[in-house]
Design a protein around this motif. Structure first.
Motif, PDB file in Angstrom:
ATOM      1  N   THR A  55      -3.523  46.363  30.572  1.00 16.66           N
ATOM      2  CA  THR A  55      -3.788  45.607  31.794  1.00 16.66           C
ATOM      3  C   THR A  55      -5.079  44.818  31.641  1.00 16.66           C
ATOM      4  O   THR A  55      -5.944  45.172  30.840  1.00 16.66           O
ATOM      5  CB  THR A  55      -3.928  46.537  33.015  1.00 16.66           C
ATOM      6  N   GLN A  56      -5.178  43.759  32.425  1.00 16.68           N
ATOM      7  CA  GLN A  56      -6.443  43.025  32.514  1.00 16.68           C
ATOM      8  C   GLN A  56      -6.926  43.146  33.947  1.00 16.68           C
ATOM      9  O   GLN A  56      -6.182  42.899  34.897  1.00 16.68           O
ATOM     10  CB  GLN A  56      -6.273  41.561  32.132  1.00 16.68           C
ATOM     11  N   PRO A  58      -9.037  42.294  37.362  1.00 14.73           N
ATOM     12  CA  PRO A  58      -9.388  41.030  38.021  1.00 14.73           C
ATOM     13  C   PRO A  58     -10.857  40.657  37.775  1.00 14.73           C
ATOM     14  O   PRO A  58     -11.723  41.538  37.675  1.00 14.73           O
ATOM     15  CB  PRO A  58      -9.156  41.327  39.508  1.00 14.73           C
ATOM     16  N   ILE A  93       0.434  49.711  38.068  1.00 10.88           N
ATOM     17  CA  ILE A  93       1.417  48.755  37.549  1.00 10.88           C
ATOM     18  C   ILE A  93       2.851  49.091  37.953  1.00 10.88           C
ATOM     19  O   ILE A  93       3.800  48.516  37.414  1.00 10.88           O
ATOM     20  CB  ILE A  93       1.309  48.607  36.013  1.00 10.88           C
ATOM     21  N   PRO A 132       1.849  44.496  38.945  1.00 15.07           N
ATOM     22  CA  PRO A 132       0.433  44.857  39.045  1.00 15.07           C
ATOM     23  C   PRO A 132      -0.034  44.995  40.490  1.00 15.07           C
ATOM     24  O   PRO A 132       0.338  44.197  41.351  1.00 15.07           O
ATOM     25  CB  PRO A 132      -0.277  43.697  38.349  1.00 15.07           C
ATOM     26  N   GLU A 134      -2.579  44.142  42.777  1.00 15.07           N
ATOM     27  CA  GLU A 134      -3.524  43.027  42.671  1.00 15.07           C
ATOM     28  C   GLU A 134      -4.974  43.428  42.909  1.00 15.07           C
ATOM     29  O   GLU A 134      -5.887  42.739  42.459  1.00 15.07           O
ATOM     30  CB  GLU A 134      -3.112  41.906  43.610  1.00 15.07           C
ATOM     31  N   VAL A 137      -5.405  45.201  39.166  1.00 11.07           N
ATOM     32  CA  VAL A 137      -4.863  44.633  37.934  1.00 11.07           C
ATOM     33  C   VAL A 137      -4.520  43.166  38.150  1.00 11.07           C
ATOM     34  O   VAL A 137      -3.765  42.821  39.058  1.00 11.07           O
ATOM     35  CB  VAL A 137      -3.598  45.412  37.491  1.00 11.07           C
ATOM     36  N   ALA A 138      -5.070  42.307  37.296  1.00  7.34           N
ATOM     37  CA  ALA A 138      -4.742  40.881  37.365  1.00  7.34           C
ATOM     38  C   ALA A 138      -3.468  40.579  36.598  1.00  7.34           C
ATOM     39  O   ALA A 138      -2.683  39.727  36.998  1.00  7.34           O
ATOM     40  CB  ALA A 138      -5.896  40.053  36.808  1.00  7.34           C
ATOM     41  N   GLU A 139      -3.267  41.291  35.485  1.00  7.83           N
ATOM     42  CA  GLU A 139      -2.117  40.990  34.633  1.00  7.83           C
ATOM     43  C   GLU A 139      -1.750  42.211  33.801  1.00  7.83           C
ATOM     44  O   GLU A 139      -2.607  43.006  33.425  1.00  7.83           O
ATOM     45  CB  GLU A 139      -2.482  39.830  33.701  1.00  7.83           C
ATOM     46  N   VAL A 140      -0.465  42.341  33.536  1.00  6.19           N
ATOM     47  CA  VAL A 140       0.065  43.368  32.642  1.00  6.19           C
ATOM     48  C   VAL A 140       0.648  42.651  31.433  1.00  6.19           C
ATOM     49  O   VAL A 140       1.357  41.653  31.589  1.00  6.19           O
ATOM     50  CB  VAL A 140       1.165  44.207  33.329  1.00  6.19           C
ATOM     51  N   PHE A 141       0.369  43.139  30.234  1.00  7.04           N
ATOM     52  CA  PHE A 141       0.907  42.515  29.028  1.00  7.04           C
ATOM     53  C   PHE A 141       1.092  43.582  27.955  1.00  7.04           C
ATOM     54  O   PHE A 141       0.664  44.725  28.125  1.00  7.04           O
ATOM     55  CB  PHE A 141      -0.009  41.381  28.535  1.00  7.04           C
ATOM     56  N   ARG A 176      -6.869  37.113  23.861  1.00  8.18           N
ATOM     57  CA  ARG A 176      -7.494  38.257  24.532  1.00  8.18           C
ATOM     58  C   ARG A 176      -8.443  39.012  23.615  1.00  8.18           C
ATOM     59  O   ARG A 176      -8.209  39.118  22.419  1.00  8.18           O
ATOM     60  CB  ARG A 176      -6.420  39.213  25.040  1.00  8.18           C
TER      61      ARG A 176
END
Length: 197
Positions: A55-56, A58, A93, A132, A134, A137-141, A176
């Motif tokens: 995760t990234q 925020p 997530i 995610p 919010e 978590v800004a983003e899941v990858f 990243r």
């Protein structure tokens, strides 16, 4: 042999060996720093080419804005590290607990902020729909497991901080930068599992 079986065998086999592991971050001002238990889920997708869910955070977060992390957090009273890692992944997530085949805990890592973090390895089905939270978590990858486990991708860096040179690891994946405690736990997993395709 399934991915879960391979991970179990790799984790169990190294219990007899003593790889050199990173134990944690040091603080000059508090050698006997109080630690708080925490857990993260190292969710490995059971795909043809397994990958790890990250995760990234925020950019607006007060602590560690924009950093990359495993889903996870504090261990609550009456929880063990496995329950905590699964709960946090579900909260952050929307990863359903019943979709995770838990392999087991790996080596703990002590952070400079006073947490004793236990990575919990689990296998999940590929192509899960994750949502995610919010606020956390800004983003899941995902990053290929083989890439993360390849020590050639573990770059050691240093910085002068509080009058002392500090060393850390970072892993670059596409645009990243994975670093700090997350990268250290990945380095430990690589040394512990000695992952090969």
């Amino acid at each position: 042999m399934t991915l879960a079986e391979r991970l179990k065998i790799a984790l169990a086999a190294t219990d007899r060996e003593q790889p050199i592991l990173l134990t944690g971050d040091d603080r000059d001002d508090d050698r006997v720093m109080a630690t708080h238990p925490a857990a993260v889920l190292v969710a490995v997708s059971d795909a043809r080419d397994p990958s790890v869910i990250l995760t990234q955070r925020p950019e607006t977060m007060r602590q560690h804005p924009g950093q990359i992390a495993f889903p996870g957090g504090k261990v609550e009273p009456n929880e063990d590290v496995i329950v905590a890692a699964l709960r946090e992944a579900e909260e952050e997530i929307a990863l359903p607990r019943d979709r995770v085949q838990v392999i087991g805990p790996a080596d703990r890592y002590r952070t400079i902020t006073g947490f004793e973090v236990t990575p919990v390895i689990g296998v999940v089905p590929p192509a899960l729909t994750l949502m995610p939270n919010e606020s956390e978590v800004a983003e899941v990858f995902e990053v290929p497991l083989a890439y993360l486990m390849d020590e050639a991708n573990h770059v050691q860096g240093s910085i002068d901080w509080q009058g002392r040179k500090r060393y850390y690891y970072e892993i670059h994946w596409q645009e990243r930068r994975i670093w700090g405690a997350t990268a250290a736990m990945i380095v430990n997993l690589s040394r512990r599992l000695k992952w090969t395709q």
